[in-house]
Design a protein around this motif. Structure first.
Motif, PDB file in Angstrom:
ATOM      1  N   CYS A  20      51.028  89.230 104.085  1.00 59.64           N
ATOM      2  CA  CYS A  20      50.234  89.618 102.880  1.00 59.64           C
ATOM      3  C   CYS A  20      50.732  90.823 102.255  1.00 59.64           C
ATOM      4  O   CYS A  20      51.105  91.089 101.049  1.00 59.64           O
ATOM      5  N   ALA A  23      54.166  90.361 100.536  1.00 58.39           N
ATOM      6  CA  ALA A  23      53.909  89.754  99.152  1.00 58.39           C
ATOM      7  C   ALA A  23      53.454  90.541  98.239  1.00 58.39           C
ATOM      8  O   ALA A  23      53.688  90.589  96.917  1.00 58.39           O
ATOM      9  N   ASN A  26      56.139  93.058  96.873  1.00 56.49           N
ATOM     10  CA  ASN A  26      57.100  92.056  96.122  1.00 56.49           C
ATOM     11  C   ASN A  26      56.717  92.031  94.879  1.00 56.49           C
ATOM     12  O   ASN A  26      57.359  91.621  93.601  1.00 56.49           O
ATOM     13  N   ASN A  27      55.343  91.818  94.628  1.00 57.70           N
ATOM     14  CA  ASN A  27      54.632  91.642  93.355  1.00 57.70           C
ATOM     15  C   ASN A  27      54.421  92.861  92.563  1.00 57.70           C
ATOM     16  O   ASN A  27      53.393  92.798  91.678  1.00 57.70           O
ATOM     17  N   GLY A  62      58.193  86.644 104.808  1.00 62.07           N
ATOM     18  CA  GLY A  62      58.692  87.193 103.670  1.00 62.07           C
ATOM     19  C   GLY A  62      59.931  86.747 103.578  1.00 62.07           C
ATOM     20  O   GLY A  62      60.765  87.559 102.954  1.00 62.07           O
ATOM     21  N   GLU A 314      51.177  84.152 100.048  1.00 62.62           N
ATOM     22  CA  GLU A 314      51.499  83.921  98.496  1.00 62.62           C
ATOM     23  C   GLU A 314      50.485  83.228  97.722  1.00 62.62           C
ATOM     24  O   GLU A 314      50.185  83.684  96.386  1.00 62.62           O
ATOM     25  N   SER A 318      49.304  85.313  94.632  1.00 62.28           N
ATOM     26  CA  SER A 318      49.306  84.785  93.459  1.00 62.28           C
ATOM     27  C   SER A 318      47.984  84.733  92.599  1.00 62.28           C
ATOM     28  O   SER A 318      48.092  85.021  91.468  1.00 62.28           O
TER      29      SER A 318
END
Length: 324
Positions: A20, A23, A26-27, A62, A314, A318
Motif C-alpha cells: 500500500c 502504491a 507511486n501515485n 510493487g 492498487e 486507485s
C-alpha cells in the motif's frame, strides 16, 4: 509529542502494508506507515527455518523482483527482500509505534500512537494481519515462563521434554525441528488427525515419525493443566500426566477485531466476524477507512495470503486517487 498531517495513514508494516505504501508513493500521495513492531513484524516471528507455500514471484510487491535460492523462499529470504524493498523505495515507516486510536473529526481521521504522537489524515488503511493475539489454552499454568505461543529456533529445545499443542503447520514444524535437535517431543492434538493444511512435503514426515513412535501424539486430546515439571492431558482413555520441560502452544492466532470495532467498522454476526467492506474498493462502512490483507477475512484467517492480497493495494489507492 509530534503532530503530523498527511493524506494517508497505513496501519501495519507487513508485506501488504508495504504494498500500500509503494502504491501511495507511486501515485504522489503523502503517507506514513505505523508498525507496532519491527519491519514485517509477523514474518519476523515465524520460525527461523520456515518455508513458504508460495513461490518467490507470488510474494513480490510493487513489481520489485524477489529472487530466492529455491522456488519456495524461506523466512530469512523474505525478511531480506521486504527490507530491501523498504530501503530501495525509501518508504516512510515508523517502527515500534502502535496506532492506538482512530477518531474521525471534521472530515479528518486523528490517530494517536503508543509513542505519544498525533497524526491526522483524510484516509486510513488498516493492514494489521492476524498474528496480534494468540489463541490461549485457558488452562492453569499457561502463564509459566516455559510456555510460549511463538515458536522460533529449535536449538533452544535441544534435549528437553517438549510438548507441542496443535496440528497445523506451526505445530508440525516445531515438533519435527525440535525432535531433530534431540528433544523428546509429545504432541497434543484436539482432533483425530494432523491438519489437512499442513504443507504437502511435510505431512508424510510428521505422520511417519508419529507412526514409528519417534514423536508421541495424543489425538482427540487437550491439555488441562501445566506445572513446572509436568503437564496434565485429557485423552479418550482418561487423564494422563507426562514429564515436561517446555510447552509450545502452536494453537494459532486471531486478528485484533476490537481495534476495528473501536474505529466504527461493523463485523458480521456469524463466527467469521468478517469486517464490512466493499470488495471492489476495500472501503469499509466508515468512509475513508480501508482494509487490506488478511484482516479482510476476519476470523477466517486461512482464505487470504500475501499472494492473493497484493492486489488490495492498487484497488485502494486507485479509489482514493479517484475520490480526491
Amino acid at each position: 509529542m509530534q503532530q503530523t498531517s498527511t493524506d494517508l495513514i497505513i496501519i501495519g508494516g507487513g508485506p501488504i502494508g508495504l504494498a500500500c505504501a509503494l502504491a501511495a508513493k507511486n501515485n504522489g500521495l503523502g503517507y506514513v506507515v505505523l508498525e507496532k513492531g519491527c519491519l514485517v513484524n509477523s514474518l519476523y516471528h515465524y520460525p527461523v527455518n520456515m518455508t513458504f507455500f508460495s513461490t518467490s514471484e507470488r510474494l513480490e510487491i510493487g513489481g520489485i523482483p524477489f529472487v530466492s535460492n529455491q522456488p519456495k523462499p524461506g523466512r530469512n529470504e523474505a525478511l531480506e527482500y521486504y527490507r530491501r524493498v523498504a530501503v530501495a523505495a525509501k518508504l516512510n515507516i515508523r517502527l515500534f509505534e502502535k496506532a492506538e486510536t482512530i477518531v474521525r473529526e471534521s472530515g479528518q481521521f486523528e490517530i494517536n500512537t503508543s509513542a505519544g504522537n498525533h497524526f491526522t489524515a483524510k484516509y486510513v488503511i488498516i493492514a494489521t494481519g492476524f498474528h496480534d493475539l494468540p489463541y490461549l489454552l485457558n488452562v492453569p499454568g499457561e502463564e509459566l515462563p516455559k510456555v510460549t505461543h511463538y515458536y522460533n529456533d529449535p536449538h533452544f529445545y535441544a534435549f528437553q521434554k517438549v510438548l507441542v499443542a496443535g496440528a497445523n503447520n506451526s505445530a508440525v514444524d516445531a515438533a519435527l525441528e525440535t525432535w531433530r535437535k534431540g528433544a523428546d517431543v509429545t504432541m497434543v492434538i484436539r482432533k483425530g488427525e494432523i491438519g489437512r493444511r499442513v504443507k504437502y512435503w511435510v505431512k508424510p514426515d510428521i505422520e511417519n515419525r508419529i507412526s514409528e513412535g519417534s514423536i508421541k501424539a495424543y489425538f482427540n486430546s487437550t491439555i488441562t493443566a501445566i506445572r513446572e515439571t509436568e503437564v496434565d492431558i485429557q485423552t479418550p482413555d482418561g487423564p494422563v500426566t507426562i514429564a515436561n520441560d517446555m510447552v509450545i502452544a502452536a494453537t494459532g492466532y486471531q486478528p485484533d477485531l476490537p481495534f476495528l470495532r473501536k474505529a466504527g467498522i461493523e463485523l458480521s454476526a456469524d463466527e467469521t466476524r468478517k469486517p464490512a467492506y466493499n470488495p471492489d474498493t476495500h472501503e469499509t462502512n466508515v468512509p475513508g477507512i480501508y482494509l487490506a490483507g488478511v484482516i479482510c477475512g476476519g476470523m477466517d484467517t486461512h482464505s487470504l495470503f500475501i499472494e492473493n492480497s497484493r492486489e488490495h493495494a492498487e484497488k485502494i489507492i486507485s479509489h482514493i486517487i479517484a475520490a480526491k
